[in-house]
Design an enzyme around this catalytic site. Structure first.
Site, short mmCIF file in Angstrom:
data_model
loop_
_atom_site.label_atom_id
_atom_site.label_comp_id
_atom_site.label_asym_id
_atom_site.label_seq_id
_atom_site.Cartn_x
_atom_site.Cartn_y
_atom_site.Cartn_z
N LYS A 116 -83.71 -46.64 64.71
CA LYS A 116 -84.31 -46.08 63.50
C LYS A 116 -83.38 -45.14 62.75
O LYS A 116 -83.50 -45.00 61.52
CB LYS A 116 -85.63 -45.40 63.85
CG LYS A 116 -86.67 -46.45 64.28
CD LYS A 116 -87.87 -45.86 64.95
CE LYS A 116 -88.69 -45.09 63.95
NZ LYS A 116 -89.95 -44.62 64.58
N GLU A 200 -86.52 -35.48 60.63
CA GLU A 200 -87.05 -35.66 59.28
C GLU A 200 -87.93 -34.47 58.95
O GLU A 200 -88.52 -33.86 59.84
CB GLU A 200 -87.96 -36.90 59.21
CG GLU A 200 -87.25 -38.21 59.07
CD GLU A 200 -88.20 -39.41 59.11
OE1 GLU A 200 -87.69 -40.52 59.06
OE2 GLU A 200 -89.42 -39.23 59.22
N LYS A 201 -88.05 -34.19 57.67
CA LYS A 201 -89.05 -33.19 57.28
C LYS A 201 -90.41 -33.74 57.66
O LYS A 201 -90.67 -34.94 57.52
CB LYS A 201 -88.96 -32.94 55.77
CG LYS A 201 -89.92 -31.86 55.33
CD LYS A 201 -89.47 -31.20 54.03
CE LYS A 201 -90.43 -30.07 53.67
NZ LYS A 201 -90.40 -28.96 54.64
N LYS A 237 -102.17 -47.14 64.73
CA LYS A 237 -103.10 -47.56 63.68
C LYS A 237 -104.45 -48.02 64.25
O LYS A 237 -104.50 -48.66 65.29
CB LYS A 237 -102.47 -48.71 62.89
CG LYS A 237 -101.20 -48.30 62.18
CD LYS A 237 -100.35 -49.49 61.77
CE LYS A 237 -99.01 -49.03 61.24
NZ LYS A 237 -98.05 -50.15 61.11
N ARG A 292 -90.84 -58.17 62.70
CA ARG A 292 -91.73 -59.10 63.41
C ARG A 292 -93.05 -59.20 62.66
O ARG A 292 -93.27 -58.49 61.69
CB ARG A 292 -92.01 -58.54 64.81
CG ARG A 292 -92.56 -57.11 64.70
CD ARG A 292 -93.13 -56.58 65.97
NE ARG A 292 -93.30 -55.14 65.92
CZ ARG A 292 -94.33 -54.49 65.37
NH1 ARG A 292 -95.29 -55.17 64.78
NH2 ARG A 292 -94.40 -53.17 65.39
N VAL A 295 -99.64 -56.51 63.78
CA VAL A 295 -101.05 -56.67 64.18
C VAL A 295 -101.92 -56.86 62.94
O VAL A 295 -102.82 -57.69 62.91
CB VAL A 295 -101.52 -55.42 64.97
CG1 VAL A 295 -103.01 -55.48 65.24
CG2 VAL A 295 -100.74 -55.27 66.28
P1 ADP Z 1 -93.25 -45.56 65.44
O1 ADP Z 1 -92.06 -46.45 65.36
O2 ADP Z 1 -93.33 -44.81 66.73
O3 ADP Z 1 -94.52 -46.22 65.04
P2 ADP Z 1 -92.99 -44.41 62.74
O4 ADP Z 1 -91.70 -43.87 62.25
O5 ADP Z 1 -93.39 -45.75 62.24
O6 ADP Z 1 -92.98 -44.40 64.35
O7 ADP Z 1 -94.15 -43.38 62.45
C1 ADP Z 1 -95.45 -43.57 62.93
C2 ADP Z 1 -96.40 -42.60 62.28
O8 ADP Z 1 -95.98 -41.25 62.52
C3 ADP Z 1 -96.47 -42.70 60.76
O9 ADP Z 1 -97.37 -43.69 60.34
C4 ADP Z 1 -96.95 -41.31 60.39
O10 ADP Z 1 -98.34 -41.18 60.65
C5 ADP Z 1 -96.21 -40.44 61.39
N1 ADP Z 1 -94.92 -39.95 60.83
C6 ADP Z 1 -93.70 -40.49 61.00
N2 ADP Z 1 -92.75 -39.79 60.35
C7 ADP Z 1 -93.38 -38.75 59.74
C8 ADP Z 1 -92.95 -37.64 58.91
N3 ADP Z 1 -91.67 -37.44 58.60
N4 ADP Z 1 -93.89 -36.77 58.48
C9 ADP Z 1 -95.21 -36.94 58.81
N5 ADP Z 1 -95.66 -37.94 59.58
C10 ADP Z 1 -94.77 -38.85 60.05
#
Ligand code: ADP
Length: 448
Positions: A116, A200-201, A237, A292, A295
Site C-alpha cells: 500500500k 496518513e492524516k 464493510k 480482484r 464482495v
Molecule cells: P484495508 O486494506 O485494511 O481494508 P484501507 O486502507 O482500505 O485498509 O482502509 C479501510 C478503512 O479504514 C477505510 O474504509 C476507512 O474506514 C478507514 N481509513 C483508512 N484510512 C483512513 C484515514 N486516513 N482516515 C480515516 N479513516 C481511514
C-alpha cells in the site's frame, strides 16, 4: 474462450463464479477442504478435487495443491475469487509458469498495488490525490513524529501489507504516537509477516467511496461507477450501495476520472477497485486499489446490468470488454447487506449447523449464498454466509425492499446479524443518507 476453469475459492463466491461459467458454456472445477465436502460449490461444479484438511494453509492457501488440482483436471484458467490467493502475486506467477491463465491482473501489478505504501507513491506520481502523509514507509517512530508534526494530529499508522483493517492505529497526539507506531508494526508483522508501516492524516468522519474499474488487453479501461461502503465495523464493510447519495454529477465525474487515471497508471487489466475516502468538505483521496473481484460487486451489477465475473473471464481470454464507456449507464439503486454468522451483540463468530434456512425473494431481491437448510458453517473460514442485495427504481424503494427481505430471512441453528442489518437499514440517518465510516460506532451506542 476457455473450456474449463478451476475456482480457487469456496462459499458464495465459488458458486457465483460457477453460475457465470455455466452461462458462458465453460466447465468448472471446484476445490475443497475436507470441511467443505458437502458444500454447494462442490455439488454444482462439473468436477471437484479435495485439496486437503480444513486449515487454510493446508488447503485453500496451498499453492501446490491448487495447481495440482488444475493439472489433473486439465483446467486452462483459474478464477481466484476474493480472499485466499486472490491477491497473491506469487500464485499468479506460478499459474503462469504452469501454463494456466490467472483470471486477474499481471503479477507485478498485484505486487505493486498489494504494497500500500508503493501504491500510494505510484498514485502520487500519477497525479491522483492521496491523503497527506508519508511519502513511503516510515523509518521509525521519530520519522513518524516528524511527519505528524507537519501535517497535524490525529494521524493513522497503516501497514504496507495491510488488509481487512488490520495493522492500523490512530495516534491522537504526540504522546500516543510511539505506542501506536509500535502496536501497528507488531500487528502488521504478526498478521502479514511484514512490519512496514506508513502514515496518513486521520480523516474525521469520511465516507468510503470506491469505483469499479475494468481493463482489457486491448488498452481499454472503463469504470462502472461508484459504491458507497461507509457502513463499516472495525474497518470491515457491512452495507454497501450504488449510487452514493454523497456525489453529484460533477464530483462523480471527477472521481471517475481519477479512478481511470489510477488504473491507467499501472496499465490495469481485468476487474479492480479504486478505493477513495471523501472528507466532509468533499475532497477525495485514493487509499488503496484492490486487484480482484470485491464482495460488494453485485450492487454494481444490478445498477449497470453488467455481469462483472463474465467480463473478468472474457478479458482473461483476450477478448475486449463487451461494452464501451458510453454504453455503461447506472439505473436505479442497489443496496447490499452482508449476513454474517456471528453473535449479534458480541460479534463473536457463530459456526455450526443451520437447522432452518428460508431466504427471501420477490421483486428486486438477489441472494448470493452457499447456505441451505441442512448446511454446516465450519469454524475455519470467514463468517460471511450470505449477501442480500436489494434493487429499486429509487433508493427509497431499494431500502423498503431490503427491509422487507430482512424481515423474512429466517436462519436458525446459528447466530446471525440479520436483525442488526434490518435495524441499520431502518435507521433514520441511514434512510436520510447521513453516513460516514463513524456511522456504526454511533449506531451501536444509540442502541445501547
Ligand atoms: P484495508 O486494506 O485494511 O481494508 P484501507 O486502507 O482500505 O485498509 O482502509 C479501510 C478503512 O479504514 C477505510 O474504509 C476507512 O474506514 C478507514 N481509513 C483508512 N484510512 C483512513 C484515514 N486516513 N482516515 C480515516 N479513516 C481511514
Amino acid at each position: 474462450m476457455f473450456r474449463k476453469i478451476l475456482i480457487a475459492n469456496r462459499g458464495e463466491i465459488a458458486l457465483r463464479i460457477i453460475w457465470a461459467c455455466r452461462e458462458l458454456g465453460i466447465k468448472t472445477v471446484a476445490i475443497y477442504s475436507t470441511a467443505d465436502a458437502d458444500s454447494l460449490h462442490v455439488r454444482f461444479a462439473d468436477e471437484e478435487v479435495c485439496i486437503g484438511p480444513p486449515r487454510n494453509q493446508d488447503s485453500y492457501l496451498n499453492v501446490s495443491a491448487v495447481i495440482s488440482a488444475a493439472e489433473i483436471t486439465d483446467a486452462e484458467a483459474v478464477h481466484p475469487g476474493y480472499g485466499f490467493l486472490a491477491e497473491s502475486a506469487h500464485f499468479a506467477e506460478v499459474c503462469r509458469e504452469c501454463g494456466l491463465t490467472f483470471i486477474g491482473p499481471e503479477p507485478d501489478v498485484i505486487r505493486k498495488m498489494g504494497d500500500k505504501a508503493v501504491a500510494r507513491s505510484t498514485m502520487m506520481e500519477a497525479g491522483v490525490p492521496t491523503i497527506p502523509g508519508s511519502e513511503g514507509i516510515l523509518d521509525g517512530p521519530e520519522h513518524a513524529a516528524e511527519i505528524a508534526e507537519k501535517i497535524g494530529y490525529p494521524v493513522l499508522i497503516k501497514a504496507s501489507a495491510g488488509g481487512g483493517g488490520r495493522g492500523m492505529r490512530i495516534a491522537n497526539d504526540a504522546d500516543e504516537l510511539e505506542r501506536m507506531y509500535n502496536a501497528a508494526t507488531a500487528e502488521a508483522g504478526a498478521a502479514f509477516g511484514n512490519a512496514e508501516v506508513y502514515l496518513e492524516k486521520y480523516l474525521k468522519n469520511p465516507r468510503h467511496i470506491e469505483f469499479q474499474v475494468l481493463g482489457d488487453t486491448h488498452g481499454n479501461i472503463v469504470h462502472l461507477f461508484e459504491r458507497e461502503c461507509s457502513i463499516q465495523r472495525r474497518h470491515q464493510k457491512l452495507v454497501e450501495e450504488s449510487p452514493s447519495v454523497a456525489l453529484d454529477d460533477d464530483l462523480r465525474a471527477r472521481m471517475a476520472e481519477a479512478a481511470i487515471k489510477a488504473a491507467r497508471a499501472v496499465d490495469y487489466v481485468n476487474a479492480g477497485t479504486i478505493e477513495f475516502l471523501l472528507d466532509e468538505d468533499k475532497n477525495f483521496y485514493f487509499i488503496e486499489m484492490n486487484t480482484r473481484i470485491q464482495v460488494e460487486h453485485p450492487v454494481t451489477e444490478l445498477v449497470t446490468g453488467i455481469d462483472i465475473i463474465k467480463e473478468m473471464v472474457r478479458v482473461a481470454a483476450g477478448e475486449p470488454i463487451s461494452v464501451t464507456q458510453d454504453e455503461i449507464v447506472s439505473r436505479g439503486h442497489a443496496i447490499e447487506c452482508r449476513v454474517n454468522a456471528e453473535h449479534p451483540e458480541t460479534f463473536v463468530p457463530s459456526p455450526g449447523k443451520i437447522t432452518t434456512f428460508h431466504s427471501p425473494g420477490g421483486p428486486g431481491i438477489r441472494i448470493d449464498t452457499h447456505c441451505h437448510g441442512d448446511a454446516t458453517i465450519p469454524p475455519f473460514y470467514d463468517s460471511m454466509i450470505a449477501k442480500v442485495i436489494a434493487y429499486g427504481g429509487t433508493r427509497g424503494e431499494a431500502i423498503l425492499r431490503m427491509r422487507r427481505a430482512m424481515e423474512s430471512f429466517v436462519i436458525e441453528g446459528i447466530h446471525t446479524n440479520v436483525a442488526l442489518q434490518r435495524k441499520i437499514v431502518s435507521d433514520e440517518d441511514f434512510v436520510r443518507g447521513r453516513m460516514s465510516t463513524a456511522f456504526m460506532e454511533r449506531f451501536l451506542e444509540k442502541k445501547g
